[in-house]
Write an enzyme that holds these catalytic residues in place. Structure first.
Site, short mmCIF file in Angstrom:
data_model
loop_
_atom_site.label_atom_id
_atom_site.label_comp_id
_atom_site.label_asym_id
_atom_site.label_seq_id
_atom_site.Cartn_x
_atom_site.Cartn_y
_atom_site.Cartn_z
N ALA A 34 57.76 42.10 51.79
CA ALA A 34 57.89 43.52 51.50
C ALA A 34 58.17 44.35 52.75
CB ALA A 34 56.63 44.03 50.80
N THR A 35 57.65 43.94 53.91
CA THR A 35 57.92 44.71 55.13
C THR A 35 59.42 44.72 55.43
OG1 THR A 35 55.74 44.32 56.09
CG2 THR A 35 57.52 44.81 57.62
N ASN A 47 47.94 50.45 48.38
CA ASN A 47 47.31 49.20 48.77
C ASN A 47 45.83 49.35 49.11
OD1 ASN A 47 48.82 50.60 50.96
ND2 ASN A 47 47.70 49.19 52.28
N GLN A 99 52.19 46.03 45.73
CA GLN A 99 50.89 45.95 45.07
C GLN A 99 50.98 46.09 43.55
OE1 GLN A 99 47.92 45.26 46.34
NE2 GLN A 99 48.40 45.31 48.51
N ALA A 136 55.89 38.15 47.68
CA ALA A 136 55.38 37.02 46.90
C ALA A 136 53.88 36.82 47.08
CB ALA A 136 56.12 35.74 47.31
N HIS A 137 53.37 37.01 48.29
CA HIS A 137 51.99 36.62 48.54
C HIS A 137 50.97 37.60 47.96
CE1 HIS A 137 50.38 39.24 51.87
NE2 HIS A 137 51.66 39.52 52.02
N THR A 164 69.59 31.45 56.47
CA THR A 164 69.48 30.33 55.53
C THR A 164 68.35 30.57 54.54
OG1 THR A 164 70.30 28.78 57.20
CG2 THR A 164 69.11 27.85 55.33
N CYS A 202 46.70 45.47 57.41
CA CYS A 202 47.61 45.82 58.50
C CYS A 202 47.02 46.82 59.48
CB CYS A 202 48.91 46.37 57.92
SG CYS A 202 49.83 45.16 56.96
#
Length: 407
Positions: A76-77, A173, A201, A222-223, A261, A346
């Site tokens: 997301a960053t 968040n 979120q 994803a995480h 890649t 963060c």
């Protein structure tokens, strides 16, 4: 051996779902689908490309868009940076070409681009906007009311003729509140202003339909939804196209928007996580809501605490609670067998009170005494009761000591 803490920090990161891990493992070894998706001259590359495109489709279904509108990123960053910087740079390039009077990347003095965002965005958005301010843009940072919700009328009032982009997160968040994204999106669409949404979120937790919500750009991680770290996606609207100036160059991957890649195993993991979320989201939300209400009921024996942010307009798995007359870091140290936080991962190294809580008017002492308690897919009723009991005992004990005072 030290016992593993009970996990109540799902807003920071989620464990990878076993089904996701299994799909990823199938893309790692010599006997698996390990190929480079860009290798289109042999079967192994074709199989990897097919897996990537299946995952792209699963992510697209989760947010209601066309498969071709999903661009892979590292998270997301990066998605936030690519959306905000990339969209604004592309707009300026088009305007410069139309005027044919301005040097590339120099902002015309008579049309300084304006961005609208909020003071409680994730640092990935705030720091990106600050960088664009340094380059000459103007940014309006909206302060939400006490419930933490950014509303459509507030955003509409802040927009100007020079406004090029609005960036408002879907779910905060730290406090878990849900902003009025559909209303904001409609106002932006009616005004011809690009609308970016940080959905790190919310994706996989609440329903998202980018078309009906009038979203032009949307960031996914994803995480945060039981997938692997290091992979994310950016939705980029087509028809009419939203142009993005690439921030990473070197090969022209992802239709020229993001070179590099493609990590087949991580992309497959995100796709599998999205497919699971699409299927199980409703049932999971009901489960989390029940666990959240159970947790809050268990705290009723305590006095002098408050839930920060709207209770009604929030995701069920995120609670931010301030406990009067205790200090958050000291409270955390007393809860070593529970994994939770005092705010965003963060900004966890900062000794300052949460900028989110400060923005919604929480006094410094209460902001310093807040805990973010986030529940998730693997949280159990037994863990909720145990955690509430331990927090109650720790707060009660600490209140017997002299309270910490802040200037």
């Amino acid at each position: 051996m030290m016992q593993k803490p009970m996990y109540f920090d799902y807003a920071a990161t989620t464990p990878v779902d076993e089904r996701v891990a299994e799909a990823m493992i199938g893309c790692l070894t010599r006997d698996g689908n390990f190929g480079n998706p860009a290798s289109r001259s042999h079967l192994i590359g074709w199989q990897a490309e097919e897996a990537v495109e299946i995952a792209r489709g699963d992510v697209a279904k989760l947010i209601g868009c066309d498969t071709r509108e999903i661009v892979w990123t590292s998270g997301a960053t990066e998605s936030n940076n690519l959306a905000i910087k990339g969209a604004l740079e592309a707009l300026l390039q088009n305007e410069e070409q139309a005027s044919s009077t301005v040097t590339h990347h120099v902002v015309p003095h008579h049309t300084v681009p304006h961005i609208v965002t909020s003071a409680i965005e994730h640092k990935a958005v705030l720091d990106t906007c600050a960088e664009l301010q340094r380059r000459g843009c103007e940014v309006t940072y909206l302060t939400p009311p006490a419930d933490g919700v950014i509303r459509a009328a507030q955003v509409a009032e802040a927009m100007r003729p020079q406004t090029r982009l609005v960036s408002i997160m879907h779910v905060n968040n730290e406090i878990g509140v849900i902003n009025e994204i559909a209303g904001i999106g409609k106002n932006c669409r009616d005004s011809g202003v690009l609308f970016h949404v940080d959905a790190a979120q919310s994706a996989g937790k609440v329903e998202i339909d980018v078309a009906s919500m009038c979203i032009d750009l949307l960031s996914i991680s994803a995480h945060k939804m039981y997938g692997p770290k290091g992979i994310g996606a950016l939705y980029v609207r087509r028809s009419p196209d939203v142009n993005i100036a690439a921030q990473i160059h070197g090969g022209g991957h992802e239709r020229g928007m993001r070179s590099g890649t493609l990590p087949t195993h991580q992309i497959v993991g995100l796709g599998k996580a999205a497919a699971i979320a699409k299927q199980e989201m409703v049932a999971e939300s009901k489960q989390l809501l029940a666990l959240r209400d159970l947790f809050l009921s268990q705290l009723q024996q305590l006095t002098c605490w408050q839930l920060n942010g709207s209770k009604e307009q929030r995701v069920p798995g995120n609670l931010n609670i301030s406990f009067a007359d205790v200090e958050g870091e000291t409270l955390l140290m007393s809860l070593r067998d529970i994994a939770l936080s005092t705010g965003s991962a963060c900004t966890s190294a900062s000794l300052e009170p949460s900028y989110v809580l400060s923005a919604i008017g929480v006094p410094s002492e209460l902001a310093h005494s807040s805990l973010r308690i986030s529940l998730g897919r693997y949280t159990t009723e037994t863990e909720v009761k145990m955690a509430a009991d331990k927090i109650t005992a720790a707060v009660t004990s600490l209140r017997k000591s002299p309270p910490v005072r802040y200037a």
